[in-house]
Design a protein around this motif. Sequence first.
Motif: not given
Length: 287
Positions: A284-287, A90-102, A21-24
């Motif tokens: 809360p944003f991964l559902s 669809g997928v969800n994206l979590i990106c940290f620091s410089q990774g957020g700009l990538v 049920a949850y997006k990758p």
Amino acid sequence: MHRVIQNSLFCLFVTLHVTNAYKPVIFMHGILSDPYEADTLFQWIKQDHPGTVTFTIDMYNKLDSLVNMMEQVDQVGKVMMKFMQQHPDGVNLICFSQGGLVCRGVLEQFSHNVDTFISLSSPQSGQFGDTDYVKYVFPNLLRDNVYKIAYSKEGQNISVGNYWNDPHHQDLYKEHSEFLAVLNNDTFNQNSKEYKANFLRLRRLVMIGGKDDGVITPWQSSHFAFYDEKLNIVEIKDQKWYTNDMFGLQSLDKRGGLFIREIPGVQHTHWHSTYSVYKDHILPFLS
């Protein structure tokens, strides 16, 4: 026996339905780091959302993270697209620091299927401050002199130089920045319409940051705010890339897809391993 089989099949169906049920979730690590940065976060996600498929980008690790950002976007984007093709819903994206700009580069340059992009303490408006990371890359330069290297051919081959945003030298930034100025449409970009259309494939953008970060400078850059030439903070809605909707921020906001989370008390390297950040502002944003 027939009823028992029916009940077993029904339970199996429910289990599979819940499991899928949850997006990758894809995770992109920060500068001078590696994919293990996601371990704690992924452990929590799988506890709360059993069966969630998780994928961490094992590229441009450690010193390799200092490579030119456009190269990183191109190569990381190709890997992400292969993963997205395997998950067409669809997928969800979590990106940290410089990774957020990538990740934002990928979102603008590729025809993706990302539902929610969680930008975790990422300098989306650029960086302008002396930090350990900046000193590591430019050890002999103070903040106000970094532009002399950053806005050169050599400096634009270094990731930090690609998003160095000096408010006192905006003319040089617009002339020489080969990455951030292009993403923000601060300079000519022949693909600007395509970049904006791709960005707006997003359903939600969640921007997380806080005043105790200690690395992102100004910390409000994590919320698309930034300094003016007098080093006063200009908030996101007063920035030209928002007011002119230069790459889609205003459009995303108007349809209810823009979320800003200001969280005090979290130092930069702790964002992805602080449980309250995860529980209250990521889960809360991964559902």
